[in-house]
Enzyme design. Structure first.
Site: not given
Length: 588
Positions: A304-306
């Protein structure tokens, strides 16, 4: 006629006796250690029939935490009683006075015993040093106060440390040139498996006495103390785990009901594992199977956004981060209106703080046009795609790996996907085929906190001989490959801090923590559904204190509903716990 019959019977008898003699020679002289298809050691079995013993130490090496505390075993001072006491008169009164155990209870315990035992086992009565000394001064045959090694019922960092088990076939397969008992414990997983060759026992430390057919003393009531008498073995494997922090971390993970996931805590200074928690936990009833044996912190997960941290690094280096440029965060990646996360127009810095998918989808496509391999190149620079655990030359092994179960990460799985703009956009927000282990993500944060310096992650610092001298050292080692520049690192540090201090940042919940924190959140769609609802991976990865980095921490909750399973409280409580522990140390 009768002479022929006599000769025939004589030949039969001689043949039978010859075969019997040959069989006896095979049993007693030739195959004493590998008798029958089961390879029974007849010498060992015959000794067992006429001896009774109490193992004090199984001889397998031990795992210590970074402060020298035992992790897998504990040594307990116990009262040991032998069954032959029931056949002699012994001073139960004095033993009772010293231990506090009533005479009747002592007599009953001995009367029911069929072999030597530590009183109270599996939860033995623990004696003080004074009690031990007084009991041994009594010089009662069959009554001893000794320090015995017990396996812990709850082992800290169990998946990292690993499991052991007995497997006669595996003993021969793994160590064909060693003379080992079929019952030798072998490492099945984790560090127990990777360090197995060092941990093998030289012999057991035990108390032994010989018995006759009725269980009575065969050679009197003298108990023999059997010691391999090797000053170097068993060895101690000194891990980087802090036992106290590890146990507190496990309590917090369970407090916030993480059923699948866990956390990784690294010491940034020497890039070592301070704590690692994986859930589901090991199933005590069936430890060698099921999901619990796998260490989720070493297995690739959807980020995801990591992953936007990687895209940001590439964008900075390729001048795509112009502060005057605005991104339309009222739209999704595909251009459709964004209803849930409509942030309007945002610049690069605010896009990172608020985790705007549109911004990083567009940046990923622009990077892909420049070079289809740029995202992979920067993921490698930040140590997400390779393994990060310590590896190197150790004795005869040219590629010894502390964490052999560690997965590689990835960005794309095919050249076709690599060259597809839409695939690049989805990869830019950590979806599609992007994967990395929580350990690698923690190492990325540690790398950024150190100014871009990439290092291998250690779970073990050294192997020590029994006498305390060092057998093998595992020094800090750099990770091979390119790394991000100091300037890019500095920019990433500010972006990660902005996630927390921006009033609208996804990490604003951490603004008032006792340690200033920097990091990146992530919520990844897994493509798995339960009752029509999609499951997600919830992440927060960061480091602290911001100005003088000491810890890198990743908390992740896998396969949870979008409205549940957040990790903010878990991450925050870990920071508070570490702050408190550090200040308690400094005040002493």
């Amino acid at each position: 006629m009768w002479k022929k019959r006599a000769v025939g019977w004589l030949i039969i008898c001689i043949t039978g006796l010859t075969l019997l003699l040959a069989r006896l020679m095979e049993i007693q002289l030739i195959k004493t250690k590998t008798f029958s298809k089961h390879n029974v050691n007849l010498l060992e079995e015959s000794v067992k029939q006429r001896t009774q013993e109490l193992v004090i130490d199984n001889g397998r090496g031990n795992f210590l935490d970074r402060n020298g505390e035992m992790l897998t075993y504990k040594k307990v001072s116990v009262l040991v009683l032998f069954p032959f006491l029931k056949k002699i008169d012994w001073d139960t009164k004095k033993v009772s006075e010293i231990t506090g155990i009533s005479e009747n209870v002592l007599k009953r315990a001995v009367g029911e015993a069929k072999k030597p035992f530590a009183y109270g086992d599996p939860q033995p009565l623990e004696l003080t040093s004074s009690q031990m000394e007084r009991i041994n001064q009594l010089n009662i045959p069959g009554v001893f106060a000794i320090e015995k090694k017990f396996e812990r019922s709850e082992i800290p960092a169990e998946q990292l440390i690993g499991l052991t088990g007995e497997n006669p076939e595996e003993v021969k397969k793994r160590y064909p040139n060693k003379e080992l008992s079929e019952k030798t414990l072998l490492g099945v997983s984790g560090l127990e498996q990777s360090f197995d060759e060092f941990l093998l026992p030289e012999g057991k430390l035990k108390l032994v006495y010989h018995v006759d057919g009725t269980g009575g003393p065969l050679f009197g009531i003298n108990v023999k103390y059997v010691d391999p008498a090797n000053p170097f073995y068993p060895v101690n494997v000194r891990t980087t785990i802090d036992k106290s922090i590890q146990q507190k971390a496990e309590v917090l993970v369970d407090k916030y009901q993480v059923k699948k996931g866990g956390l990784v805590l690294l010491n940034i200074e020497d890039n070592s594992v301070l704590a690692m928690v994986s859930r589901p936990a090991v199933n005590k009833k069936d430890p060698y199977s099921g999901a619990g044996i796998a260490n989720k912190m070493l297995k690739q997960q959807i980020l995801g956004s990591v992953f936007k941290t990687v895209v940001a690094a590439a964008a900075i280096d390729h001048n795509l981060d112009n502060p005057s440029r605005q991104f339309d965060c009222s739209k999704k990646i595909n251009g459709k209106p964004e209803v849930k996360y409509n942030y309007g127009m945002l610049d690069f810095t605010n896009s990172f703080a608020r985790s705007c998918n549109r911004t990083f989808g567009e940046l990923a496509k622009e990077l892909q046009k420049k070079d289809p391999r740029l995202l992979e190149e920067y993921a490698d620079k930040l140590s997400l795609t390779g393994t990060v655990g310590w590896q190197g030359d150790v004795y005869h092994s040219s590629d010894f790996r502390q964490l052999p179960d560690e997965d590689h990460g990835r960005v794309f799985v095919s050249d076709e996907a690599r060259k597809d703009a839409n695939m690049a956009a989805m990869s830019g927000i950590g979806q599609n085929e992007v994967r990395a282990t929580p350990l690698a993500v923690a190492n990325m944060m540690a790398t950024i906190a150190r100014g871009g310096k990439k290092e291998m992650v250690r779970a073990v610092t050294k192997i020590e001989y029994k006498n305390g001298t060092t057998m093998v050292d595992f020094p800090v080692q750099p990770l091979v490959g390119d790394s991000i520049s100091p300037y890019t690192t500095m920019r990433l540090q500010k972006l990660l801090r902005g996630v927390v201090i921006n009033p609208n940042g996804t990490g604003r919940w951490f603004k008032d923590l006792p340690y200033e924190t920097a990091g990146k959140s992530g919520t990844a769609e897994t493509g798995k559904f339960v009752d029509g609802k999609q499951l997600h991976n919830k992440w927060f990865a960061g480091y602290f204190p911001y100005k003088n980095p000491k810890y890198a921490l990743v908390a992740v909750n896998l396969d949870v509903f979008d409205s549940q399973g957040g990790v903010n409280l878990l991450f925050a409580d870990m920071v508070k716990m570490l702050y408190k522990a550090d200040h308690e140390k400094s005040s002493k």
